[in-house]
Design a protein around this motif. Sequence first.
Motif, short mmCIF file in Angstrom:
data_model
loop_
_atom_site.label_atom_id
_atom_site.label_comp_id
_atom_site.label_asym_id
_atom_site.label_seq_id
_atom_site.Cartn_x
_atom_site.Cartn_y
_atom_site.Cartn_z
N ILE A 185 -37.35 2.88 36.94
CA ILE A 185 -37.65 2.62 38.35
C ILE A 185 -39.09 3.03 38.65
N VAL A 194 -37.00 -1.70 40.37
CA VAL A 194 -36.37 -1.61 39.05
C VAL A 194 -37.17 -2.45 38.06
N LEU A 202 -29.27 1.57 40.56
CA LEU A 202 -30.13 1.91 41.71
C LEU A 202 -29.28 2.12 42.97
#
Length: 206
Positions: A185, A194, A202
């Motif tokens: 990330i 991402v 996420l």
Amino acid sequence: MLIKIYPENPNPRAIQQAVDILKKGGLIIYPTDTVYGLGCDITNQRAIEKICAIKGIKPDKANFSFICSDLSNISDYIKPIDTTTFRVLKKALPGPYTFILNANGHVPKLLSSKKKTVGIRVPDNSIAQEIVRQLGNPILSASIKDEDELLEYSTDPELIHEKYEDRVDLVIDGGYGGNEASTVIDCTTGEFEVVREGKGSLEDLF
């Protein structure tokens, strides 16, 4: 050399053996909460060059991550982050994530890319955490890839040892590794992008 360390209760003597090798500029292969990693002491320039030679890349072009033991370890190598980013890191780590953050001046010059960023990892693995804790600074890390068309990453520590025993000083058998890398990330812009989908989600962080 191949040694067995049980993640539930890492043998302090075996951990110290790995730390001693790292301090002398050696290379180790060790387990994480995702795939096996190839690591060295980030303060040792020759060791970093050895890893780059194995991976066939130049240090300033490499996408290595720093394996840290906890969040306090992280602040030594990154520029100050906002409250939202800190909360996300605190929720995610230890865990299967790599966060790309803006690097500060403590990152070894050999690794300073033009982007001035660094990938930070705190694996949810007691072996990796103990090694970093005892070493006193992060480990530079790269994933162990596999030539197999079906398996992207090597999972069997004994087979990893057979392949790398002439190129590294120690392989730690911490059980079978995973075949899914960490989720990467990018946090450098204040957003959460991402870059690579992996084991971590996420959505779990918000």
